[in-house]
Motif scaffolding. Structure first.
Motif, short mmCIF file in Angstrom:
data_model
loop_
_atom_site.label_atom_id
_atom_site.label_comp_id
_atom_site.label_asym_id
_atom_site.label_seq_id
_atom_site.Cartn_x
_atom_site.Cartn_y
_atom_site.Cartn_z
N UNK A 1 9.15 8.46 4.24
CA UNK A 1 10.40 7.95 3.68
C UNK A 1 10.20 7.47 2.25
N UNK A 2 9.07 6.82 1.98
CA UNK A 2 8.80 6.31 0.63
C UNK A 2 8.71 7.46 -0.37
N UNK A 3 7.96 8.50 -0.04
CA UNK A 3 7.81 9.64 -0.94
C UNK A 3 9.15 10.32 -1.17
N UNK A 4 9.94 10.46 -0.11
CA UNK A 4 11.24 11.12 -0.24
C UNK A 4 12.17 10.34 -1.18
N UNK A 5 12.30 9.04 -0.96
CA UNK A 5 13.19 8.24 -1.79
C UNK A 5 12.73 8.19 -3.24
N UNK A 6 11.43 7.93 -3.44
CA UNK A 6 10.93 7.77 -4.80
C UNK A 6 10.90 9.09 -5.56
N UNK A 7 10.60 10.18 -4.87
CA UNK A 7 10.58 11.48 -5.55
C UNK A 7 11.97 11.82 -6.06
N UNK B 1 11.09 2.04 -14.97
CA UNK B 1 12.43 2.57 -14.71
C UNK B 1 12.70 2.75 -13.23
N UNK B 2 11.67 2.69 -12.39
CA UNK B 2 11.82 2.96 -10.96
C UNK B 2 11.89 1.69 -10.12
N UNK B 3 12.03 0.54 -10.76
CA UNK B 3 12.07 -0.73 -10.01
C UNK B 3 13.16 -0.73 -8.93
N UNK B 4 14.39 -0.24 -9.21
CA UNK B 4 15.40 -0.24 -8.14
C UNK B 4 14.98 0.55 -6.90
N UNK B 5 14.39 1.72 -7.10
CA UNK B 5 13.95 2.52 -5.96
C UNK B 5 12.79 1.86 -5.24
N UNK B 6 11.85 1.30 -5.99
CA UNK B 6 10.71 0.61 -5.38
C UNK B 6 11.18 -0.59 -4.57
N UNK B 7 12.14 -1.34 -5.10
CA UNK B 7 12.66 -2.50 -4.38
C UNK B 7 13.41 -2.07 -3.12
N UNK B 8 14.15 -0.97 -3.19
CA UNK B 8 14.90 -0.49 -2.02
C UNK B 8 13.96 -0.14 -0.88
N UNK B 9 12.92 0.64 -1.20
CA UNK B 9 11.97 0.97 -0.14
C UNK B 9 11.20 -0.26 0.31
N UNK C 1 20.11 -6.85 -5.60
CA UNK C 1 20.71 -6.27 -6.81
C UNK C 1 20.15 -4.88 -7.10
N UNK C 2 18.92 -4.61 -6.59
CA UNK C 2 18.35 -3.29 -6.79
C UNK C 2 18.66 -2.34 -5.63
N UNK C 3 19.11 -2.90 -4.52
CA UNK C 3 19.17 -2.13 -3.28
C UNK C 3 20.12 -0.94 -3.38
N UNK D 1 0.82 -1.22 0.00
CA UNK D 1 0.00 0.00 0.00
C UNK D 1 0.85 1.27 0.00
N UNK D 2 1.82 1.42 0.93
CA UNK D 2 2.62 2.66 0.88
C UNK D 2 3.45 2.79 -0.39
N UNK D 3 3.90 1.68 -0.98
CA UNK D 3 4.66 1.77 -2.23
C UNK D 3 3.77 2.34 -3.34
N UNK D 4 2.54 1.84 -3.44
CA UNK D 4 1.63 2.31 -4.49
C UNK D 4 1.30 3.79 -4.30
N UNK D 5 0.92 4.16 -3.08
CA UNK D 5 0.56 5.56 -2.81
C UNK D 5 1.75 6.47 -3.02
#
Length: 379
Positions: free
Chosen positions: A253-259, A291-299, A365-367, A179-183
């Motif tokens: 934290x999710x919004x900060x990293x992904x943004x 293109x954002x799979x690495x960031x999504x996987x990290x969070x 590998x994405x971290x 849920x937080x990843x999607x939002x």
């Protein structure tokens, strides 16, 4: 190799050792006998451990007449025990616990004799019949050899309700990670590539929420849930309640990293998609997300580890029923209210980290790519 590079490697090795040694010690302790855990550290796991113990002679009904003497005999160790006696003394035997070596015949003041052998066999002899209604106490030092087993793991895994708590933990963790990843992904794209009033101000507020202590917000949030729960049916003590709680705590934290990651994507790519007539939703789903799979996987790793190992939020927002209690709460119950069964912590620690390890190594590998790309350049 330069001196600086050599020192850097030495420092890294020291940090790795300092970080690894406690975990290694915990692993060894998880296989040790409970009694040995209580009297010695894991660094003594391969050595004999000495422990002061007490024994009692048999009573008068157990005596036998041998060669003109009345003898009470027995063994202080249970059948099959690998322990041995290092010394004895004290109790009805004069002296200290270390005064007599195994096999020594001690003459007592009343004319009786007592002997304790290394294998735990004792003989209490007298020329007159014994009249003991209760055995006499004596003390000895026992040598306990190293012993390793899976008993600690068996105690945890076979405890009542553990399997259900394991499933409950998945029920909490998976939605509270997705849920937080999607939002946050939608919000991060909006902050990075969409123009709207107050964008920077709102992003500053989101980042500022990172410093709000979770503990200070638990009670207000719980009261809010109890207030609106009757209407929307997602009050505290329910799975939707804890999903939303973890979502709220993880979103900043999710919004900060992904943004930061999404904002670092090539501007030409986004502008080309707009020229071709793609909407923001199409750009987000067809370009940005892949293109954002690495960031999504990290969070995802961070959030999964946080929710999986959580105890405090689960205690506040879930009940103690069998269909709700999570694994951390179950292990806390096994520990006992006074910490009497603290040895189960050694094995339960490795039981609880099994799933997070699988998740981490699956996404590692994405971290690093996700963290570096999200922390170096902003949009």
């Amino acid at each position: 190799m330069s001196i600086g590079a050599f020192l850097a490697r030495v420092l890294l090795l020291i940090i790795v050792v300092i970080w690894t040694v406690p975990t290694f010690g915990l692993l060894i302790s998880s296989f040790r006998d409970k009694d040995q855990l209580a009297i010695s550290g894991w660094w003594n796991a391969l050595q004999n451990v000495q422990e002061n113990q007490a024994g009692r002679t048999g009573v008068a009904t157990a005596q036998q007449e041998l060669d003109g003497q009345f003898v009470i005999s027995g063994n202080v160790f249970s059948e099959g025990s690998t322990q041995s006696v290092a010394s004895f003394g004290g109790g009805f035997v004069p002296g200290e616990i270390t005064d007599y070596e195994p096999g020594t015949v001690v003459e007592l003041e009343d004319g009786t004799t007592f002997r304790l052998d290394a294998d735990g066999t004792y003989e209490y002899a007298s020329t007159e019949p014994f009249e003991l209604d209760r055995g006499l106490r004596f003390f000895y030092v026992a040598n306990i050899p190293p012993y390793f087993s899976l008993d600690n793991y068996e105690e945890v895994l076979t405890s009542e309700g553990f399997a259900q708590s394991f499933i409950n933990t998945f029920t909490v963790t998976i939605p509270a990670t997705i849920i937080p990843i999607v939002v946050a992904a939608f919000a991060a794209y909006a902050f990075a590539w969409m123009e709207f009033p107050g964008r920077r101000f709102l992003f500053v507020i989101v980042v500022g929420l990172l410093v709000v202590p979770l503990q200070m917000s638990l009670i207000p949030l719980l009261r809010f849930y109890n207030t609106v729960g009757a209407t929307f049916d997602f009050a505290a003590k329910s799975y939707p309640g804890i999903w939303l709680a973890h979502t709220g705590f993880g979103l900043p934290l999710a919004v900060y990293l992904l943004r930061n990651y999404i904002g670092g994507l090539p501007r030409e790519l986004i502008e080309s998609a707009k020229i071709d007539g793609a909407s923001h939703f199409q750009i987000f789903t067809r370009l940005v997300l892949p293109l954002s799979v690495p960031a999504l996987a990290s969070f995802g790793i961070f959030q999964f580890l946080w929710v999986w190992n959580d105890l405090l939020v689960a205690l506040v927002f879930l009940g103690k029923q069998a269909d709700q209690i999570v694994m951390t709460s179950k292990l806390r119950e096994l520990l006992g209210s006074r910490g009497d069964n603290w040895e189960v912590l050694t094995s339960s620690a490795f039981v609880s980290i099994l799933v997070p390890l699988i998740v981490f190594y699956s996404l590692q590998r994405y971290f690093v790519r996700g963290l570096l790309a999200g922390s170096v350049k902003g949009g």
